[in-house]
Structure formats: structure tokens, C-alpha cells
Design a protein around this motif. Structure first.
Motif, mmCIF file in Angstrom:
data_model
loop_
_atom_site.group_PDB
_atom_site.id
_atom_site.type_symbol
_atom_site.label_atom_id
_atom_site.label_comp_id
_atom_site.label_asym_id
_atom_site.label_seq_id
_atom_site.Cartn_x
_atom_site.Cartn_y
_atom_site.Cartn_z
ATOM 1 N N VAL A 439 0.893 -1.244 -0.058
ATOM 2 C CA VAL A 439 -0.154 -0.002 0.055
ATOM 3 C C VAL A 439 0.858 1.304 -0.006
ATOM 4 O O VAL A 439 1.652 1.424 1.159
ATOM 5 N N PRO A 440 1.083 1.840 -1.076
ATOM 6 C CA PRO A 440 1.846 3.145 -1.129
ATOM 7 C C PRO A 440 1.257 4.108 -0.412
ATOM 8 O O PRO A 440 0.158 4.501 -0.545
ATOM 9 N N THR A 441 2.060 5.102 0.329
ATOM 10 C CA THR A 441 1.365 6.175 0.928
ATOM 11 C C THR A 441 1.214 7.351 -0.164
ATOM 12 O O THR A 441 0.414 8.548 0.226
ATOM 13 N N ASN A 442 2.011 7.350 -1.237
ATOM 14 C CA ASN A 442 1.572 8.474 -2.469
ATOM 15 C C ASN A 442 0.410 8.333 -3.066
ATOM 16 O O ASN A 442 0.285 7.993 -4.216
ATOM 17 N N GLN A 443 -0.509 8.568 -2.089
ATOM 18 C CA GLN A 443 -2.070 8.440 -2.986
ATOM 19 C C GLN A 443 -3.000 9.235 -2.220
ATOM 20 O O GLN A 443 -2.739 9.752 -1.064
ATOM 21 N N SER A 444 -4.212 9.676 -2.896
ATOM 22 C CA SER A 444 -5.180 10.530 -2.338
ATOM 23 C C SER A 444 -5.612 10.138 -1.051
ATOM 24 O O SER A 444 -6.175 10.927 -0.038
ATOM 25 N N GLN A 445 -5.602 8.944 -0.684
ATOM 26 C CA GLN A 445 -6.032 8.296 0.682
ATOM 27 C C GLN A 445 -5.109 8.237 1.491
ATOM 28 O O GLN A 445 -5.125 7.508 2.509
ATOM 29 N N PHE A 446 -3.953 9.191 1.423
ATOM 30 C CA PHE A 446 -2.747 8.702 2.369
ATOM 31 C C PHE A 446 -3.415 9.066 3.920
ATOM 32 O O PHE A 446 -2.656 8.263 4.558
ATOM 33 N N LYS A 447 -4.038 9.915 4.236
ATOM 34 C CA LYS A 447 -4.465 10.152 5.549
ATOM 35 C C LYS A 447 -5.283 8.831 6.043
ATOM 36 O O LYS A 447 -5.016 8.479 7.177
#
Length: 843
Positions: A439-447
Motif C-alpha cells: 500500500v503506497p502512501t503516495n495516494q489521495s487516501q494517504f491520511k
């Protein structure tokens, strides 16, 4: 003797006739006569009776048919088959381009596409959500007024509102609970209204109408999303990402009215400060509208925005503004309170007025709300780039079902997930292709990704309205690790594929075996037992020859000898094939009984399994939430039947046919001495009791068990010398709202079959600290010496919790009592401990 008088004025407020809709509706507004009033459809005035869900749905569909401002969508159905609705309300012109409005609105969540949007020309999206707790019905009843007003009101003000707003109305977040409660209060309403709080109308019987069919609090399920009501709702939420979402609740009858922002120090740090500023600005509209009708209210106290699983908080991590409304509850039609007579109509009016104030705020703050949502996701991109954690890896090599359950949960929230293509070692764990994901953190659902995976130990405040940690890999018992760099990603996970079960080796005339790791292994075992198949469990390890080579089987492996069955080998094969397809478990065909190593298949270490015949106690004195979680696990997940008997009937019930009695969390103060003796005798004759949390403490206090509980020591800390007005805060800080602790386990013990690690994560939401039994073999799960993994822990409990027992086993005659200090099935997503409960049924 105290007298309760219903005045003529009160009767006027309660029995609102058609011309008296003016009690609720704004003054000086004309209404389109072609839109039917609520009474003309449901048969009674708003507030005269509590609306039943079927009549609520009928009215919503009637207005939908009558108005070109409304489009109704059935989002799904509940456990009991009731429809969930979403009504989209805007101008006919906006309806004609509603899909393009939606697509454009979603671009606010995309930092690349959002920069070119002209928010000055975009409508705001507002979701009005009602009565997620079924016995807090003023919201759902208010929705009758709101849909009528929005569909029928005429004039410049309503035209401007609808032109600049898309309103989503969910008239009942919890249809099953609402219907249960409305039936209760309506069946106990007197023609001459009674306001005495002691009367039956205001005192529901267990389990009450707050919860859904399985007695789940749906307002805690927005993030785990384990119930169908939540899953149906999330589809609409993520399709639209509203700018405001209101959550209309009720509280104690002696209160007034609450609206957010709530307590500033109890906001989740992942929520931007701007969110609270906007919430406060919207609150000014609520205050103005409530002032106009003379209603009392409070704000900035009592409630918090910490746990993201609530309807008022979940939007906050999506660039939305979640708003909680809490209205003093009449609990029926009129009730005497400390603030005088509280009528049902008055509670509905407050909810209606604050729905209107929300819409007024949305109209006036439209561009600011849209710009905030756009900026939220642009800031998310910046925060993700600055994060030291670039990705999370997770996966259990032995349990594809739990992997799939976690994947499904994240995909409901539109989280980007990728297959892991290479062998990875991180945080002392190994992750292999085929059984792990990135699961990458660089995505719109980061938070959202962050709050799902992160562990928290530091808090600005020590008072919480709900749990303080919900780290999902720990909850689901899945290995996971933080990654400082993003590895080469495999295919994107778009649709989660459920594991498919099969017989490896086709068929056998000798035996079959399956391991106990898979989440649904208990479901398969019970399915086989229910078909009359004899099964055994391996208490030692062994290695056998299979069609794919030698296979090592560990503790808890289920073995199905063929020759000892009353059915033919072909019948056994057919039964297994049918049920592995429904469970996803892999079964191995074994063609001889001589093992390569370890025990042979005729060994006495292969022990007969028990087919559970379960009685679960419920009713007054037990927690309906905890009982519901057990019922849901057995019924929905494992397809194992259980009989629920209320404590009041236990003394007269014939319990001889059961071999398991489950005692959920509770006080059990109403279990009389004769019933205690009956329970003790049943155990002595060979029965097994599974006692959770307070039930275990009750059995100890009744002398049925010898379990010792350490004192929680809830005394006031006199060294603090706090002012008198803070005395309750000091005591509340000692509560255990819900934190995660590490426990050591003996995976060779029957209660721990299916676990391969030496530790597991326990969710603890109480101050029960249980000493281990005298025999070390009777306490197979103990909290470690430094157990806190995530969450809040008051300093006075740091030493108390160390080394305490999570599970104790005590022999009583020919039977057993298994005592659990904590909830093993918390909110239907704590899969990591559910086997500690399920194993006790079979082994």
C-alpha cells in the motif's frame, strides 16, 4: 404523589394537524400543493406517532414521484431486507447533468485535476444523515419535513439553495433499529399521553432499538465497514465525497442540544486545523437558527472527533466537514425532564432547524468549502511526499481469507493496493509474492492509509469518547511493516478475489487433512460435523506424503479418516468438495497413515473434535453489543447456530442438550443463587462455559471459579490537587476506552491452534486485570511485560497490566470454565483473536 399534567399547549404541539405544519416549517414560505404532505401519505402528523420504516420509505418514494427536484436511489438492503435510501435533491437543471456534477466534484480529490477547477461555478454537496441509532428517532422523523420542504418550498431562497447545492438525504441510517424502536414506543403510547419517565414507553427492553439486526452500533462501523448498512452507505460517500455530512443523534433526556466543533483537544491530529475552523463557522449558523426558536444548546464540550469510525469524524479525513448533532431525547412522545416537558415534536423541530442551518451555511460558504476540499488533497500530496514511510507491506502466508477480508475493507475506501512481486524482509518479518501486498502512501487516501496502519502512543488529551487505537493489521492479526522506499509494484488490486478451496490430490480412500490457519477453517469443520462426518484434531505435528510432495502439518490440523465413517468414500469426497468451495480452505488427500515424521494417523494424539451445541445468555445484565458480536461471528461468518436465552429464563430452561454456554460481557447481577447452582452443576456434569470480561468476574465473585482479578485502583490521585470542577475529568482519565496490547501465546495449546507466531494483539477496553491460574498450562495467553502496542494507557495501570492473563481455564468436575479478560470479537473486525473463542467450541 407526583402528578404529571399534559397541558392543552402540549397537546397542541404533539398533535400537529395539517395546518399546524407551521410549528416546524419556516414562516413566510409557500409550498407547492402538488407535493403531498407527510400526513397525506403516512396517515399521521409528524410527531404524533413515531414513523415506521415502511411508511418512511413510502413517503420518500411518493415525493420522488411527485417532484422533479428529487431523485431516489435504493443503495442496498439491511440484514432484515429493509431498503436503504439516498435521495438526491437539487434543481431539475442540475439533475439533468448530475453525473457530470459528480465527476467534476470528485476531481477536487485529485491534486492534478483540481487545479483547473473553477469552484465559483460548482455546487456544494451536503449529506444529511439521520438516526444511525434507531432509538434516536427525531432525525428520521425530521427527514419527513426536510424532504417536503426541499421538494415543495417555493421562492427565491429555495431556488438559490438548490441551484448551488446537491443535497443527499439518507432518512434512516439504521432501518432495522428504527423500526424496532418505533414499534416499541407506538405500541406503548396512551391516548391520554403519559410523561412519567418510569412508564414502559420510555424504557425499552433488551436489546433496545439503538443497534442493527445483530446489535451493532453502526456509528462505530464507518471505518471497519463490516455491516451491510455501512458498506451500502460508503458506496454513496465515495461516489460523491460531500463537503458537509451531518449526523443527527439524540442523548439523555435531561440535556439540551449539542453541535460541534466539540472539545478542541480531542480532535484526531490527522484532521487539519482548518476543518475545526470551518466547523466553528458553520456552528454560528446553528446557533443563530436555534436562538430564533429559543432552544438551549451547548458546544465545545462533551464530545470528541478522535475515532475515525464515527459518522461525524469519518468525513474529516476526506476533506469534508463532519457535524454531530445531539438532541435531548423524548424517548417516546412526551417526557418529564429536568428542563420541563420534552415533546417528541420539539426534538424533531430542533433537528429540522439545524438541517436548515446546515444548508444555509453550505449556500453561503459554498466556495470556501469547495476550496477547502481541494486544498485538503493538495496538502495530502505534500504530506505524503514528506512522510518517512513510503509504503506499507502486509500479508499472512498461511491465511488467505484474512488477507482478503483486509483487502476488501480497504477497497471499500478506494485505497490503492498492489500485489507484492518480490520477497521482502522488513521489521523482522518475511513477505512473499502471492501472499503479500503493498500500500503506497503516495495516494489521495494517504491520511486514511496512515490511520489504518499507524500505531499511536502520545495524546494531547486523556479523555476519549471512543477507542484510542484501531491499527488494522494488529486487529486482523496480519504481519505488516513500514517501508522507507517503495519496492517494484505488481498488479493493482481492483477487485478482491475470494480464496477458492479445493481438494489437493483429488480424492482419497484413506484420509483427508486441512490446517487450522485459515479464518474460515472453523466454518468448514462445523459444516462437516453437521453432515455427520467424524473429524479429529492433531495435538502434535506430523508430515505426510501428498500429491504435491511432502507436507508438514502443524498443531490443530483437522484429520478426516475415511474408513471409520458411516458414509462411503465417494460421499465423503462429495461433502468435502461442496464445503471447501464455500469456505476457501485447502484440503489435502492423504493416501496412507504412515507419516514421514511425527505422529501417524492412528495416533492417540489425534483427538476427537466436539460438535458445539451452543446456548448464549442474553437479556438484562448482559451487553447486547458483545452478545451481538458473538452472534454475528457464529451466524454470519461461521454458519454455526446458537440459541439465545435471556437470563430471566435460564432458571426454567432445560439446558441438558447444550455442551457450550457462552456468557457475554455483563454484570449478571440478576442471576439468582439457584441459577448459579444450576450453572455450577451443569459444568460439573461436563459442560463448558465461555465467560467474557465482566461475566468472568461475576463467576469468580459467585465462587464458581477461583480466578483472581487485580484491583484497578480507581482512587483519585491526590497529588494532582485539581480544581473541583475538574474532578470528573481526573476519574475519566482512568478509563480504558480501547487500546492494543501484545500477548505471548502457546501455539501448541488447543485454544491457540491456528496461530504460528509467538505473540498476538489483544484489544482491551476495560480495567479487568486477571492473574494467571496456578497451573501454567491453564493460562496459554498472557500479556507481555511491556505490552502496550498502540493506544492510551493511564499511568496507574502500567504495572497492573503486565503479565496478566487474557485467557484462563479452570476444571470444575468433568467440565470447564474458560474465562476471557477481553472481547475476542470486537466490532466484527478484530479477526486476530476470534480463534481464541472459536477454538474453545471444538477442542
Amino acid at each position: 404523589m407526583r402528578k404529571f399534567i399534559i397541558t392543552a399547549l402540549l397537546a397542541c404541539c404533539l398533535q400537529v394537524s395539517a395546518q399546524q405544519l407551521s410549528y416546524y416549517l419556516p414562516a413566510n414560505v409557500s409550498y407547492n400543493s402538488s407535493v403531498p404532505t407527510p400526513k397525506s401519505v403516512v396517515g399521521h402528523d409528524v410527531g404524533e406517532w413515531h414513523i415506521t420504516h415502511d411508511r418512511l420509505v413510502t413517503y420518500m418514494k411518493t415525493v420522488d414521484a411527485a417532484s422533479d427536484r428529487v431523485t431516489l436511489t435504493v443503495t442496498g438492503t439491511t440484514h432484515e431486507g429493509r431498503q436503504q435510501l439516498a435521495l438526491f435533491i437539487t434543481t431539475p437543471a442540475n439533475h439533468a447533468k448530475l453525473e457530470s456534477i459528480r465527476q467534476q466534484h470528485l476531481q477536487l480529490s485529485d491534486p492534478v485535476k483540481s487545479t483547473s477547477l473553477n469552484t465559483a461555478d460548482m455546487p456544494a454537496v451536503v449529506w444529511i444523515g439521520c438516526s444511525i441509532h434507531g432509538n434516536e428517532p427525531s432525525g428520521a422523523n425530521m427527514s419527513l419535513l426536510l424532504i417536503y420542504h426541499l421538494a415543495a418550498a417555493q421562492g427565491k431562497a429555495i431556488d438559490e439553495l438548490l441551484e448551488n447545492t446537491v443535497i443527499i438525504l439518507d432518512p434512516s441510517f439504521n432501518p432495522d433499529g428504527l423500526n424496532r424502536f418505533s414499534n416499541w414506543v407506538n405500541m406503548h403510547k396512551s391516548a391520554t399521553l403519559v410523561s412519567d419517565p418510569n412508564t414502559r414507553e420510555y424504557n425499552e427492553v433488551w436489546p433496545g432499538g439503538r443497534t442493527n439486526h445483530y446489535w451493532f452500533d453502526l456509528n462505530r462501523d464507518w471505518l471497519p465497514a463490516q455491516q451491510p448498512e455501512s458498506q451500502n452507505r460508503l458506496k454513496i460517500f465515495h461516489d460523491w465525497r460531500p463537503n458537509i455530512l451531518t449526523d443527527h443523534h439524540e442523548m439523555g433526556s435531561n440535556s439540551t442540544f449539542f453541535f460541534q466543533p466539540g472539545v478542541p483537544s480531542r480532535v484526531n491530529p490527522n484532521t487539519p486545523k482548518k476543518n475545526q475552523q470551518l466547523t466553528g463557522a458553520i456552528g454560528n449558523y446553528h446557533a443563530k437558527y436555534l436562538d430564533s426558536i429559543g432552544s438551549l444548546y451547548f458546544t465545545k464540550e462533551g464530545y470528541d472527533d478522535f475515532y475515525y469510525g464515527k459518522g461525524s469524524t469519518f468525513p474529516d479525513i476526506h476533506g469534508s466537514i463532519g457535524i454531530l448533532f445531539e438532541q435531548a431525547s423524548s424517548r417516546g412522545h412526551v417526557q418529564q425532564t429536568e428542563n420541563g416537558l420534552l415533546t417528541f415534536g420539539f426534538t424533531i423541530r430542533n433537528q429540522f432547524v439545524t438541517a436548515l442551518s446546515t444548508l444555509e451555511a453550505a449556500r453561503n460558504m459554498r466556495k470556501e468549502l469547495l476550496d477547502y476540499q481541494r486544498q485538503f488533497y493538495q496538502d495530502v500530496k505534500t504530506e505524503a511526499a514528506a512522510s518517512a514511510v513510503k509504503a506499507y507491506v502486509f500479508g499472512d502466508a498461511y491465511d488467505q481469507s484474512r488477507n482478503a477480508l483486509f483487502l476488501e475493507m480497504m477497497k471499500r475506501h478506494k485505497i490503492e493496493i498492489y500485489e507484492n512481486k518480490q520477497a521482502l524482509d522488513a521489521d523482522g518479518k518475511s513477505f512473499k509474492p502471492g501472499s503479500s501486498w503493498i500500500v503506497p502512501t503516495n495516494q489521495s487516501q494517504f491520511k486514511l492509509v496512515k490511520t489504518i496502519f499507524e500505531k499511536t502512543l502520545n495524546y494531547e488529551d486523556s479523555l476519549f469518547y471512543d477507542i484510542t487505537s484501531w491499527t488494522f493489521p494488529l486487529a486482523m492479526g496480519l504481519p505488516s511493516a513500514e517501508l522507507k522506499t517503495v519496492p517494484t509494484l505488481g498488479n493493482s488490486v481492483d477487485d478482491v478475489k475470494k480464496p477458492t478451496g479445493s481438494i489437493i490430490g483429488s480424492s482419497s480412500k484413506y484420509a483427508y487433512a486441512f490446517e487450522w490457519d485459515d479464518f474460515y477453517a472453523p466454518k468448514l469443520l462445523y459444516a462437516l460435523q453437521s453432515k455427520g462426518v467424524i473429524t479429529k484434531v492433531a495435538s502434535q505435528q506430523f508430515e505426510s506424503v501428498t500429491s504435491t510432495g511432502n507436507k508438514k502439518f502443524t498443531f490443530g490440523t483437522i484429520v478426516i479418516p475415511v474408513a471409520i465413517q458411516s458414509k462411503t468414500a465417494d460421499d465423503i469426497q462429495r461433502i468435502i468438495e461442496t464445503n471447501v468451495a464455500a469456505t476457501g480452505v485447502q484440503v489435502y488427500a492423504l493416501n496412507n497413515g504412515l507419516s514421514v515424521s511425527g505422529i501417524d494417523l492412528g495416533s492417540g494424539s489425534l483427538v476427537a473434535t466436539r460438535t458445539p451445541r451452543i446456548l448464549m445468555l442474553g437479556g438484562n445484565g448482559t451487553s447486547s453489543n458483545d452478545a451481538g458480536e458473538i452472534w454475528h461471528m457464529l451466524d454470519q461468518r461461521m454458519k454455526i447456530p446458537s440459541s439465545l436465552i435471556e437470563l430471566d429464563r435460564f432458571g426454567s430452561a432445560n439446558i441438558s442438550s447444550y455442551n457450550i454456554i457462552v456468557m457475554p460481557e455483563g454484570s449478571y447481577g440478576n442471576m439468582e443463587k439457584a441459577e448459579q447452582d444450576k450453572l455450577r452443576a451443569w459444568i460439573s456434569n461436563g459442560g463448558t462455559v465461555l465467560a467474557f470480561e465482566g461475566a468472568g468476574r461475576f463467576l469468580a465473585s459467585a465462587g464458581i471459579t477461583r480466578t483472581i482479578y487485580r484491583s484497578a485502583d480507581g482512587k483519585t490521585d491526590t497529588t494532582l490537587m485539581l480544581p473541583y470542577n475538574m474532578r470528573s475529568d481526573e476519574m475519566r482519565a482512568r478509563e480504558m476506552p480501547g487500546s492494543i496490547f501484545e500477548a505471548r501465546i502457546d501455539h501448541t495449546h488447543p485454544l491457540c491452534y491456528g496461530f504460528r507466531t509467538k505473540t498476538m494483539s489483544i484489544f482491551k477496553a476495560n480495567t479487568l486485570f486477571m492473574d494467571q491460574n496456578n497451573s501454567p498450562y491453564d493460562s496459554p495467553v498472557l500479556l507481555s511485560d511491556n505490552p502496550l502496542q498502540s493506544g492510551y494507557l493511564h499511568k496507574s495501570y502500567v504495572d497492573k497490566v503486565k503479565g496478566t492473563a487474557v485467557v484462563n481455564i479452570e476444571n470444575i468436575g468433568r467440565g470447564k470454565v474458560i474465562t476471557y479478560s477481553d472481547n475476542m470479537n470486537f466490532r466484527a473486525f478484530w479477526f486476530g483473536t476470534s480463534k481464541l473463542f472459536l477454538n474453545a467450541l471444538f477442542f
